[in-house]
Scaffold this motif. Structure first.
Motif: not given
Length: 221
Positions: A9-13, A48-55, A32-33
């Motif tokens: 999922i791109v966009g964590g709002q 509790d998931a994989t969160i990637i900080q980036g564009d 989530i990205i």
């Protein structure tokens, strides 16, 4: 339920966050990205998931998310339809077999046919939910379950005691062309000509937009 899907999922709002939670609660593996650092910290604390900080619009970030191991990418950012379509397009260049879902910012879904597998317009879903609650509070007995196409909806209708269709068998009710009773919600019945439309019972009806008012009158009076 096992983790039988892997979804990026791109966009964590709000939209992306809640979609991720629903998927995770069903046992699926979600990545989530999100490029906003403060939001990433919030997601890390809440989820509790994989969160990637980036564009998510960059190939390197999408590759980091492991598209080659994923089933679907959902671009759910609030930056507009074309940004989300572009993210999905880039994802399919990396992995042509991945499924694509893009958030759009207006309701004309036909514009995006062939660009992604599916589109979602959250404002329409929210408006439908609000309308359903308004109708429920008003005691109108009409709920929109699903908008199948732009002119076809699945309605849940409760039969009013003094409605024209009340206590009549299906074969005796003059439904307009473009309306089909799909199921008896409370009686768990599949429709047949002898099924009686009982007052207080709910029925699922597929309805074309141009005859919806007429069908509601048959059930509600």
């Amino acid at each position: 339920m096992s983790s039988d899907l892997r979804v990026v999922i791109v966009g964590g709002q709000h939209v992306g966050y809640h979609a991720a939670r629903h998927l995770s609660e069903r046992g699926h593996d979600v990545v989530i990205i999100e490029k906003d650092r403060d939001r990433v910290e919030f997601l890390s604390d809440q989820y509790d998931a994989t969160i990637i900080q980036g564009d998510g619009g960059r190939r390197a970030i999408l590759r980091q998310a492991g598209l080659d191991r994923s089933d679907v990418i959902a671009a759910l950012t609030g930056y507009g339809a074309m940004t989300n379509i572009g993210i999905c397009t880039m994802a399919t260049e990396i992995d042509p077999d991945i499924g694509t879902v893009a958030r759009i910012d207006h309701g004309d879904r036909d514009e995006y046919t062939g660009l992604v597998d599916q589109v979602v317009y959250p404002e329409t879903l929210a408006a439908r939910a609000a309308t359903n609650e308004i109708m429920h509070v008003a005691g109108r007995g009409v709920q929109t379950v699903e908008s199948v196409t732009s002119d076809l909806s699945l309605l849940e209708l409760t039969v009013n005691g003094d409605a024209p269709a009340a206590n009549h068998e299906l074969r005796d009710v003059a439904f307009p062309k473009g309306a089909v009773v799909v199921a008896g919600r409370d009686s768990n019945q599949l429709p047949g000509p002898e099924m009686v439309l009982e007052p207080g019972f709910r029925y699922l009806v597929a309805v074309k937009t141009d005859v919806s008012d007429e069908v509601v009158r048959l059930f509600r009076g």
